[in-house]
Design a protein around this motif. Sequence first.
Motif, short mmCIF file in Angstrom:
data_model
loop_
_atom_site.label_atom_id
_atom_site.label_comp_id
_atom_site.label_asym_id
_atom_site.label_seq_id
_atom_site.Cartn_x
_atom_site.Cartn_y
_atom_site.Cartn_z
N VAL A 1 0.86 -1.19 0.00
CA VAL A 1 0.00 0.00 0.00
C VAL A 1 0.89 1.24 0.00
O VAL A 1 1.75 1.40 0.87
CB VAL A 1 -0.93 0.03 1.23
CG1 VAL A 1 -1.79 1.31 1.22
CG2 VAL A 1 -1.82 -1.21 1.25
N LYS B 1 1.80 4.97 0.62
CA LYS B 1 1.36 6.05 1.50
C LYS B 1 0.81 7.21 0.68
O LYS B 1 1.38 7.58 -0.35
CB LYS B 1 2.51 6.55 2.38
CG LYS B 1 2.88 5.63 3.52
CD LYS B 1 3.93 6.30 4.41
CE LYS B 1 4.25 5.44 5.61
NZ LYS B 1 5.22 6.11 6.52
N PRO B 2 -0.27 7.80 1.13
CA PRO B 2 -0.82 8.94 0.39
C PRO B 2 0.06 10.17 0.55
O PRO B 2 0.77 10.33 1.55
CB PRO B 2 -2.20 9.15 1.03
CG PRO B 2 -2.07 8.59 2.40
CD PRO B 2 -1.10 7.45 2.30
N PRO C 1 -8.04 15.55 -0.18
CA PRO C 1 -7.01 14.53 -0.36
C PRO C 1 -6.33 14.65 -1.72
O PRO C 1 -6.89 15.14 -2.68
CB PRO C 1 -7.80 13.22 -0.25
CG PRO C 1 -9.19 13.59 -0.69
CD PRO C 1 -9.41 15.01 -0.24
N ALA D 1 -5.20 8.49 -3.57
CA ALA D 1 -6.02 7.53 -2.84
C ALA D 1 -5.89 7.74 -1.34
O ALA D 1 -4.80 7.77 -0.79
CB ALA D 1 -5.59 6.11 -3.20
N SER D 2 -7.01 7.94 -0.68
CA SER D 2 -7.03 8.04 0.77
C SER D 2 -8.46 7.79 1.23
O SER D 2 -9.41 7.97 0.48
CB SER D 2 -6.55 9.41 1.25
OG SER D 2 -7.39 10.43 0.74
N THR D 3 -8.59 7.36 2.45
CA THR D 3 -9.91 7.02 2.96
C THR D 3 -10.44 8.02 3.96
O THR D 3 -11.63 8.23 4.06
CB THR D 3 -9.88 5.62 3.62
OG1 THR D 3 -8.87 5.63 4.64
CG2 THR D 3 -9.57 4.55 2.59
N THR E 1 -3.48 12.19 5.67
CA THR E 1 -4.51 11.31 5.13
C THR E 1 -4.09 9.86 5.32
O THR E 1 -2.91 9.53 5.46
CB THR E 1 -4.77 11.60 3.64
OG1 THR E 1 -3.51 11.66 2.94
CG2 THR E 1 -5.49 12.92 3.47
N ASN E 2 -5.09 9.01 5.29
CA ASN E 2 -4.89 7.58 5.55
C ASN E 2 -5.39 6.79 4.36
O ASN E 2 -6.50 7.01 3.88
CB ASN E 2 -5.63 7.18 6.83
CG ASN E 2 -5.40 5.73 7.21
OD1 ASN E 2 -5.90 4.83 6.56
ND2 ASN E 2 -4.66 5.53 8.28
N ASN E 3 -4.56 5.87 3.91
CA ASN E 3 -4.96 4.98 2.81
C ASN E 3 -4.77 3.54 3.26
O ASN E 3 -3.64 3.07 3.40
CB ASN E 3 -4.12 5.27 1.56
CG ASN E 3 -4.49 4.38 0.40
OD1 ASN E 3 -5.65 3.97 0.27
ND2 ASN E 3 -3.53 4.08 -0.46
N LYS E 4 -5.87 2.89 3.57
CA LYS E 4 -5.87 1.48 3.96
C LYS E 4 -4.92 1.22 5.12
O LYS E 4 -4.18 0.24 5.15
CB LYS E 4 -5.50 0.60 2.77
CG LYS E 4 -6.49 0.71 1.61
CD LYS E 4 -6.05 -0.15 0.43
CE LYS E 4 -7.04 -0.01 -0.73
NZ LYS E 4 -6.64 -0.82 -1.90
#
Length: 222
Positions: free
Chosen positions: A9, A11-12, A39, A42-44, A89-92
């Motif tokens: 994964v 990191k964003p 964002p 990709a980030s959640t 930001t957080n991505n997975k």
Amino acid sequence: TVTRGFNWVKKPTAPTAPDVSYCKLTTGIPQAFTINASPNGASTKPYWYELDPIANPTTPILDSINFLGFVAPGITGLAPTSKTFYVTTNNKGCEGAVEPVNIEIKDSPNVSITPGPICENKPFTLTGAVQSPGVPYTQYVWDFGDSSPLVPVLGNNVVTYNYGPDKGSETFTVELTITNSQGCTNSISQVVGVALNPIPDFTYDFVCDDDDTEFTGSSNIA
């Protein structure tokens, strides 16, 4: 031999979070002030912090829901202040780079009106508030309440005006709006009255040659 699969994964990148500024509230009632982030890639979800989480790894997360409309804690708008918050930001499950974002509450002008004597068809002066230290007042806009055009005055808190004839005993609501060098404004209104001008007159005793006589001044209101 053991074979295992795994997900890599990325990191964003740091989110975009522009600095924001507001003017100090003049109502005396506190309110909430917000910061927005968006964002990049990709980030959640976002992570908002009061301290830099890299330098302070135990600092708690303030908000992990809102990209838009993060409410800045401790900012009430009642006093000039400046504070930096931090967002990632957080991505997975992988947290990305930190972006600092500053929120500033700029000072608003103090406002007041000090009228001089106002007489019918005579010029008079009004004095607005003197600027607060460090934040120059750039414009005073006067509304004299008589349907005349607004009177903007640049960099001077004193204005001269004349309501003209046939306005004696009338009242007007004067409104002053002050703008400072930071673009913040504040307004105040005050009722002023126009006084009638006196009509001078005098009386005198019978006048005889080479005798003193007495003159008595008097006046009536028009």
